[in-house]
Design a protein around this motif. Structure first.
Motif, PDB file in Angstrom:
ATOM      1  N   VAL A 268       0.947  -1.149   0.067  1.00  2.41           N
ATOM      2  CA  VAL A 268      -0.063   0.188  -0.007  1.00  2.41           C
ATOM      3  C   VAL A 268       0.693   1.440   0.056  1.00  2.41           C
ATOM      4  O   VAL A 268       2.077   1.182   0.587  1.00  2.41           O
ATOM      5  N   ILE A 269       0.478   2.313  -0.571  1.00  3.37           N
ATOM      6  CA  ILE A 269       1.186   3.514  -0.591  1.00  3.37           C
ATOM      7  C   ILE A 269       0.610   4.543   0.275  1.00  3.37           C
ATOM      8  O   ILE A 269      -0.431   4.807   0.624  1.00  3.37           O
ATOM      9  N   VAL A 270       1.641   4.954   1.305  1.00  3.53           N
ATOM     10  CA  VAL A 270       1.412   5.907   2.131  1.00  3.53           C
ATOM     11  C   VAL A 270       2.023   7.381   1.755  1.00  3.53           C
ATOM     12  O   VAL A 270       3.137   7.507   1.458  1.00  3.53           O
ATOM     13  N   VAL A 271       1.096   8.538   1.930  1.00  6.97           N
ATOM     14  CA  VAL A 271       1.573   9.677   1.425  1.00  6.97           C
ATOM     15  C   VAL A 271       1.294  10.953   2.361  1.00  6.97           C
ATOM     16  O   VAL A 271       0.209  10.786   3.033  1.00  6.97           O
ATOM     17  N   PHE A 272       2.141  11.434   2.729  1.00 10.72           N
ATOM     18  CA  PHE A 272       2.122  12.578   3.637  1.00 10.72           C
ATOM     19  C   PHE A 272       2.191  13.910   2.803  1.00 10.72           C
ATOM     20  O   PHE A 272       3.233  14.249   2.052  1.00 10.72           O
ATOM     21  N   SER A 273       1.166  14.552   2.768  1.00 10.27           N
ATOM     22  CA  SER A 273       0.916  15.903   2.186  1.00 10.27           C
ATOM     23  C   SER A 273       1.015  17.147   2.941  1.00 10.27           C
ATOM     24  O   SER A 273      -0.049  17.322   3.988  1.00 10.27           O
ATOM     25  N   PRO A 274       2.090  17.941   3.196  1.00 18.78           N
ATOM     26  CA  PRO A 274       2.049  18.937   3.968  1.00 18.78           C
ATOM     27  C   PRO A 274       1.303  20.158   3.625  1.00 18.78           C
ATOM     28  O   PRO A 274       0.687  20.318   2.386  1.00 18.78           O
ATOM     29  N   GLU A 275       1.062  21.152   4.570  1.00 20.83           N
ATOM     30  CA  GLU A 275       0.116  22.044   4.126  1.00 20.83           C
ATOM     31  C   GLU A 275       0.679  23.053   3.107  1.00 20.83           C
ATOM     32  O   GLU A 275       0.096  23.747   2.166  1.00 20.83           O
ATOM     33  N   ASP A 276       2.194  23.078   3.065  1.00 23.89           N
ATOM     34  CA  ASP A 276       2.652  24.020   1.923  1.00 23.89           C
ATOM     35  C   ASP A 276       3.911  23.004   1.597  1.00 23.89           C
ATOM     36  O   ASP A 276       4.822  22.714   2.347  1.00 23.89           O
ATOM     37  N   GLY A 277       4.119  22.744   0.242  1.00 26.57           N
ATOM     38  CA  GLY A 277       4.992  21.914  -0.068  1.00 26.57           C
ATOM     39  C   GLY A 277       4.649  20.608  -0.810  1.00 26.57           C
ATOM     40  O   GLY A 277       3.543  20.382  -1.096  1.00 26.57           O
ATOM     41  N   ASN A 278       5.744  19.859  -1.328  1.00 22.34           N
ATOM     42  CA  ASN A 278       5.528  18.687  -1.772  1.00 22.34           C
ATOM     43  C   ASN A 278       5.499  17.769  -0.988  1.00 22.34           C
ATOM     44  O   ASN A 278       5.903  17.535   0.057  1.00 22.34           O
ATOM     45  N   PRO A 279       4.624  16.615  -1.470  1.00 21.25           N
ATOM     46  CA  PRO A 279       4.339  15.420  -0.570  1.00 21.25           C
ATOM     47  C   PRO A 279       5.465  14.232  -0.591  1.00 21.25           C
ATOM     48  O   PRO A 279       6.347  14.400  -1.516  1.00 21.25           O
ATOM     49  N   SER A 280       5.474  13.309   0.255  1.00 22.67           N
ATOM     50  CA  SER A 280       6.472  12.335   0.484  1.00 22.67           C
ATOM     51  C   SER A 280       5.658  11.073   0.564  1.00 22.67           C
ATOM     52  O   SER A 280       4.394  11.345   0.889  1.00 22.67           O
ATOM     53  N   SER A 281       6.299   9.988  -0.147  1.00 27.51           N
ATOM     54  CA  SER A 281       5.389   8.980  -0.131  1.00 27.51           C
ATOM     55  C   SER A 281       6.387   7.715   0.112  1.00 27.51           C
ATOM     56  O   SER A 281       7.539   7.844   0.022  1.00 27.51           O
ATOM     57  N   GLY A 282       5.578   6.479   0.432  1.00 26.92           N
ATOM     58  CA  GLY A 282       6.352   5.068   0.639  1.00 26.92           C
ATOM     59  C   GLY A 282       5.608   3.918   0.411  1.00 26.92           C
ATOM     60  O   GLY A 282       4.312   4.198   0.380  1.00 26.92           O
ATOM     61  N   LEU A 283       6.245   2.946   0.053  1.00 26.32           N
ATOM     62  CA  LEU A 283       5.349   1.434  -0.153  1.00 26.32           C
ATOM     63  C   LEU A 283       5.320   0.678   0.892  1.00 26.32           C
ATOM     64  O   LEU A 283       6.809   0.613   1.316  1.00 26.32           O
ATOM     65  N   THR A 284       4.638   0.214   1.573  1.00 23.88           N
ATOM     66  CA  THR A 284       4.740  -0.849   2.667  1.00 23.88           C
ATOM     67  C   THR A 284       5.438  -2.149   2.233  1.00 23.88           C
ATOM     68  O   THR A 284       4.879  -2.440   1.139  1.00 23.88           O
ATOM     69  N   ASP A 285       6.004  -2.942   3.105  1.00 17.77           N
ATOM     70  CA  ASP A 285       6.598  -4.113   2.558  1.00 17.77           C
ATOM     71  C   ASP A 285       5.530  -5.202   3.115  1.00 17.77           C
ATOM     72  O   ASP A 285       4.562  -5.011   3.682  1.00 17.77           O
ATOM     73  N   SER A 286       5.945  -6.409   3.129  1.00 16.38           N
ATOM     74  CA  SER A 286       5.135  -7.700   3.248  1.00 16.38           C
ATOM     75  C   SER A 286       4.589  -7.612   4.896  1.00 16.38           C
ATOM     76  O   SER A 286       3.448  -8.154   5.344  1.00 16.38           O
ATOM     77  N   GLU A 287       5.460  -6.924   5.846  1.00 15.83           N
ATOM     78  CA  GLU A 287       5.160  -6.674   7.239  1.00 15.83           C
ATOM     79  C   GLU A 287       4.277  -5.480   7.420  1.00 15.83           C
ATOM     80  O   GLU A 287       4.013  -5.045   8.764  1.00 15.83           O
ATOM     81  N   GLY A 288       3.891  -4.648   6.493  1.00 11.09           N
ATOM     82  CA  GLY A 288       3.264  -3.384   6.532  1.00 11.09           C
ATOM     83  C   GLY A 288       4.274  -2.282   6.942  1.00 11.09           C
ATOM     84  O   GLY A 288       3.790  -1.321   7.359  1.00 11.09           O
ATOM     85  N   LYS A 289       5.555  -2.518   7.046  1.00  4.59           N
ATOM     86  CA  LYS A 289       6.326  -1.315   7.147  1.00  4.59           C
ATOM     87  C   LYS A 289       6.577  -0.623   5.976  1.00  4.59           C
ATOM     88  O   LYS A 289       6.946  -1.053   4.906  1.00  4.59           O
ATOM     89  N   TYR A 290       6.950   0.930   6.335  1.00  8.23           N
ATOM     90  CA  TYR A 290       7.346   1.690   5.280  1.00  8.23           C
ATOM     91  C   TYR A 290       8.120   2.970   5.772  1.00  8.23           C
ATOM     92  O   TYR A 290       8.290   3.030   7.245  1.00  8.23           O
ATOM     93  N   SER A 291       9.052   3.345   4.979  1.00  7.61           N
ATOM     94  CA  SER A 291       9.501   4.707   5.245  1.00  7.61           C
ATOM     95  C   SER A 291       9.249   5.709   3.875  1.00  7.61           C
ATOM     96  O   SER A 291       9.256   5.178   2.845  1.00  7.61           O
ATOM     97  N   LEU A 292       9.267   7.049   4.410  1.00  9.49           N
ATOM     98  CA  LEU A 292       8.875   8.031   3.191  1.00  9.49           C
ATOM     99  C   LEU A 292      10.196   8.550   2.564  1.00  9.49           C
ATOM    100  O   LEU A 292      11.190   8.624   3.166  1.00  9.49           O
ATOM    101  N   SER A 293      10.151   8.756   1.346  1.00 10.83           N
ATOM    102  CA  SER A 293      10.881   9.381   0.539  1.00 10.83           C
ATOM    103  C   SER A 293      10.236  10.765   0.028  1.00 10.83           C
ATOM    104  O   SER A 293       9.131  10.983  -0.195  1.00 10.83           O
ATOM    105  N   TYR A 294      11.069  11.754  -0.241  1.00  6.53           N
ATOM    106  CA  TYR A 294      10.741  13.219  -0.553  1.00  6.53           C
ATOM    107  C   TYR A 294      11.105  13.407  -2.062  1.00  6.53           C
ATOM    108  O   TYR A 294      12.381  13.508  -1.970  1.00  6.53           O
TER     109      TYR A 294
END
Length: 175
Positions: free
Chosen positions: A49-75
């Motif tokens: 699943v894709i996790v997206v963090f969208s700030p109030e001002d600026g570009n979003p960051s996103s990450g993809l979960t692995d088989s254990e549901g873990k994610y880390s974001l990239s800007y």
């Protein structure tokens, strides 16, 4: 050329241009906080699943979960993390093709139609007899998002990213 303060004007112009360029060099750098976590639904880890963090001002960051549901974001796909500050968070399925359903539609949808299959045109001719106004019955593929809209299209999730390491775990409910 006219001299200003003992310097030729072309040297003064060059120095001014260089100082402006040096001053503007770091303008696109933003402060990021590292963000990671785990996404579960009904207690089970959600993979792919894709996790997206969208700030109030600026570009979003996103990450993809692995088989254990873990994610880390990239800007912007280049740097790890998310812009420091408040974010709206959305979580959506990365591969909707596994959740597709078919709907028989009376309207022609040529974007999803198999244009080579003309054997199943079952609509009767219009009352005025003009067969060019027929609307063939075709099967339309509808992608069904298994994650409730309160976590994506109508997300109520938020996060406040701080400087340094941030952990945001999301326990979703399928209802």
């Amino acid at each position: 050329m006219k001299r200003v303060y003992g310097l030729p004007s072309h040297i003064l112009l060059t120095l001014l241009t260089v100082s402006c360029c040096v001053g503007c060099g770091g303008g696109d750098k933003v402060d990021l906080g590292a963000v990671s976590g785990v996404v579960t639904m009904d207690g089970e880890p959600l993979s792919n699943v894709i996790v997206v963090f969208s700030p109030e001002d600026g570009n979003p960051s996103s990450g993809l979960t692995d088989s254990e549901g873990k994610y880390s974001l990239s800007y912007l796909g280049k740097s790890d993390g998310a812009i420091i500050g408040k974010h709206k968070v959305s979580i959506t399925t990365a591969d909707l093709s596994m959740n597709e359903t078919e709907l028989d539609s009376g309207d022609a949808d040529l974007a999803n139609a198999d244009l080579l299959d003309t054997t199943n045109i079952s609509s009767p001719p219009p009352e005025d007899g003009d067969v060019t106004k027929r609307q063939p019955r075709i099967k339309v593929k509808i992608m069904k998002e298994p994650i409730p809209s309160k976590y994506n299209a109508k997300s109520t999730l938020t996060a406040d990213v701080q400087s340094g390491e941030n952990t945001f775990d999301f326990q979703l409910d399928s209802n």
